[in-house]
Design an enzyme around this catalytic site. Structure first.
Site, mmCIF file in Angstrom:
data_model
loop_
_atom_site.group_PDB
_atom_site.id
_atom_site.type_symbol
_atom_site.label_atom_id
_atom_site.label_comp_id
_atom_site.label_asym_id
_atom_site.label_seq_id
_atom_site.Cartn_x
_atom_site.Cartn_y
_atom_site.Cartn_z
ATOM 1 N N CYS A 95 0.646 -1.109 -0.301
ATOM 2 C CA CYS A 95 -0.159 -0.513 0.060
ATOM 3 C C CYS A 95 0.209 1.465 0.102
ATOM 4 C CB CYS A 95 -1.067 -0.126 1.225
ATOM 5 S SG CYS A 95 -1.950 -1.288 1.368
ATOM 6 N N HIS A 235 -3.899 6.948 3.160
ATOM 7 C CA HIS A 235 -4.119 5.319 2.277
ATOM 8 C C HIS A 235 -5.349 5.120 3.526
ATOM 9 C CE1 HIS A 235 -4.364 0.795 1.160
ATOM 10 N NE2 HIS A 235 -3.746 0.979 2.060
ATOM 11 N N ASN A 265 -9.968 -0.482 0.152
ATOM 12 C CA ASN A 265 -8.579 -0.540 0.072
ATOM 13 C C ASN A 265 -7.718 -0.935 -1.175
ATOM 14 O OD1 ASN A 265 -5.885 -1.311 0.217
ATOM 15 N ND2 ASN A 265 -5.724 -2.213 2.442
HETATM 16 N N1 ACO Z 1 -17.778 -9.605 8.460
HETATM 17 C C1 ACO Z 1 -18.276 -10.301 9.463
HETATM 18 N N2 ACO Z 1 -17.804 -11.114 10.774
HETATM 19 C C2 ACO Z 1 -16.447 -10.436 10.385
HETATM 20 C C3 ACO Z 1 -15.531 -10.221 9.347
HETATM 21 C C4 ACO Z 1 -16.931 -10.196 8.136
HETATM 22 N N3 ACO Z 1 -15.930 -9.722 6.416
HETATM 23 N N4 ACO Z 1 -14.643 -10.673 8.951
HETATM 24 C C5 ACO Z 1 -14.298 -10.246 10.521
HETATM 25 N N5 ACO Z 1 -14.832 -11.150 10.373
HETATM 26 C C6 ACO Z 1 -14.953 -11.007 11.989
HETATM 27 C C7 ACO Z 1 -14.396 -12.188 12.742
HETATM 28 O O1 ACO Z 1 -14.373 -13.520 12.545
HETATM 29 C C8 ACO Z 1 -14.556 -11.215 13.948
HETATM 30 O O2 ACO Z 1 -15.224 -12.282 14.793
HETATM 31 P P1 ACO Z 1 -14.869 -13.265 16.481
HETATM 32 O O3 ACO Z 1 -14.637 -12.002 17.368
HETATM 33 O O4 ACO Z 1 -16.207 -14.329 16.193
HETATM 34 O O5 ACO Z 1 -13.436 -14.220 15.926
HETATM 35 C C9 ACO Z 1 -14.784 -10.095 14.245
HETATM 36 O O6 ACO Z 1 -15.315 -10.217 12.872
HETATM 37 C C10 ACO Z 1 -13.988 -9.039 14.473
HETATM 38 O O7 ACO Z 1 -12.415 -9.489 13.873
HETATM 39 P P2 ACO Z 1 -11.322 -8.344 13.904
HETATM 40 O O8 ACO Z 1 -10.600 -8.987 13.308
HETATM 41 O O9 ACO Z 1 -10.948 -8.414 15.862
HETATM 42 O O10 ACO Z 1 -12.491 -7.498 13.437
HETATM 43 P P3 ACO Z 1 -11.379 -5.846 14.052
HETATM 44 O O11 ACO Z 1 -12.624 -4.765 13.836
HETATM 45 O O12 ACO Z 1 -9.241 -6.397 13.990
HETATM 46 O O13 ACO Z 1 -11.782 -5.687 11.695
HETATM 47 C C11 ACO Z 1 -9.968 -5.573 9.830
HETATM 48 C C12 ACO Z 1 -10.881 -6.042 10.574
HETATM 49 C C13 ACO Z 1 -11.174 -4.320 9.304
HETATM 50 C C14 ACO Z 1 -9.327 -5.972 8.795
HETATM 51 C C15 ACO Z 1 -9.373 -4.351 10.837
HETATM 52 O O14 ACO Z 1 -8.728 -4.963 11.727
HETATM 53 C C16 ACO Z 1 -8.299 -3.698 9.935
HETATM 54 O O15 ACO Z 1 -8.298 -2.587 9.309
HETATM 55 N N6 ACO Z 1 -6.851 -3.959 9.668
HETATM 56 C C17 ACO Z 1 -5.629 -3.229 8.731
HETATM 57 C C18 ACO Z 1 -6.394 -3.752 7.428
HETATM 58 C C19 ACO Z 1 -4.614 -2.766 7.042
HETATM 59 O O16 ACO Z 1 -4.515 -1.630 7.193
HETATM 60 N N7 ACO Z 1 -3.847 -3.389 6.437
HETATM 61 C C20 ACO Z 1 -2.676 -2.978 5.857
HETATM 62 C C21 ACO Z 1 -3.112 -2.376 4.639
HETATM 63 S S1 ACO Z 1 -3.344 -3.964 3.221
HETATM 64 C C22 ACO Z 1 -1.640 -3.919 1.873
HETATM 65 O O17 ACO Z 1 -0.958 -3.664 2.169
HETATM 66 C C23 ACO Z 1 -1.828 -5.156 0.652
#
Ligand code: ACO
Length: 308
Positions: A95, A235, A265
């Protein structure tokens, strides 16, 4: 592809995706490859800046989704556009690809080696997204953006850049299979290991901290304060990351550009897409200080301060 479309594919909901990420839809470039997207963005950038093809001396393209393992997507773009006067190469910085590419272009121009560079951020992430994994497939989208960077007299332009990475976190966001370490084999059940795998919550915390630090660093290194900044173009990974960044550096969300709802993203394409929309919407005026900041798989991060 809307959140409703994804509800039909994986166990998710529009409510979850929108509230946890800010994403409502993302673009899927069916029938196109990465270089096709890049050529559209690059053609627009040349036109918008009034640049002739033979003026471009360097094409730097940020992507993790090139058309081929070999050669670079930049060389494919060069061939498709007939930019025959340029050196062309890719930057693999997830990214942060556009920020890293911009910092290289800026250095070559400042050193007097070249006068004009074409910098592209492009991804066709849909090819490498595991549409069985709700943790990742709701987040990513396809896109491209491009700029022409030129040597000019005066005080406007790229003021400074900062790039950094920490390979200790490489497995927080990676594709395990398909490279030299684990080449494809016809008999192997990849089970998604050749697609994007991500530990979102660990990345989230590091992203907020390092994007904030990088933003403050480019501002402070220029002898400025956050109050001098007209707009931050971050980003577009997650609206909650962006809001936490704004809170941490103490800038109002009115001064932070958002278009994540429409595109999700798009990795290396995210910052140039946002920059272009901010510009076209009249959010950036001549003389404004603009900070672009990104974070991604590596882990890797960086920021650029521009006087527009
Ligand atoms: N729909 C419904 N539920 C979901 C989904 C979904 N799409 N995805 C995950 N969940 C559930 C999980 O299974 C979890 O359930 P559990 O508590 O029963 O285990 C719950 O939701 C919470 O999951 P978390 O992963 O803790 O959710 P979080 O609030 O952290 O959000 C997310 C997840 C959106 C991915 C967030 O962590 C994020 O944006 N992280 C950063 C990503 C990023 O910036 N990546 C780098 C750039 S990408 C690149 O370089 C190509």
């Amino acid at each position: 592809m809307t959140n409703a479309d994804l509800e039909k594919i994986v166990d998710t909901s529009d409510e979850w995706i929108a509230s946890r990420t800010g994403i409502r839809e993302r673009r899927i470039a069916n029938g196109m490859v990465t270089s096709d997207l890049a050529v559209i963005a690059a053609t627009n950038a040349l036109e918008m800046s009034g640049t002739a093809k033979d003026e471009i001396e360097m094409i730097i393209l940020g992507t993790v989704t090139p058309d081929y393992r070999l050669p670079s997507a930049a060389c494919v773009v060069q061939q498709k556009m007939g930019l025959n006067n340029a050196a062309a190469f890719d930057v693999v910085a997830a990214c942060t690809g556009f920020i890293n590419a911009l910092s290289i272009a800026s250095s070559y121009i400042e050193n007097g080696n070249i006068k004009k560079a074409l910098v592209i951020g492009v991804e066709k992430l849909s090819t490498f997204t595991n549409f069985k994994d709700r943790n990742t497939c709701v987040i990513f989208g396809d896109g491209a953006g491009a700029v022409v960077v030129s040597a000019e007299e005066g005080d406007r332009g790229i003021i400074n850049s900062f790039i950094k990475s920490d390979g200790r976190y490489l497995k927080l966001l990676w594709s395990e299979v398909g490279g030299a370490a684990n080449p494809y084999s016809e008999s192997f059940d990849f089970n998604g290991t050749d697609k994007i795998m991500m530990n979102g919550s660990d990345i989230f915390k590091i992203a907020v901290k390092e994007m904030s630090n990088a933003t403050l660093k480019v501002i402070n290194d220029a002898g400025l304060t956050v109050d001098d900044i007209s707009i931050v173009v971050p980003h577009q990974a997650n609206i909650r990351i962006i809001e936490s960044l704004a809170k941490r550096i103490k800038i109002s969300m009115d001064k932070v550009f958002l278009n994540i709802a429409k595109y999700g993203n798009t990795s290396a394409a995210s910052v140039p897409l946002a920059l272009d929309e901010a510009n076209r919407e009249g959010r950036i005026k001549d003389g404004d200080y603009v900070v672009m900041v990104a974070f991604g798989g590596g882990l890797i991060w960086g920021a650029t301060l521009v006087k527009w």
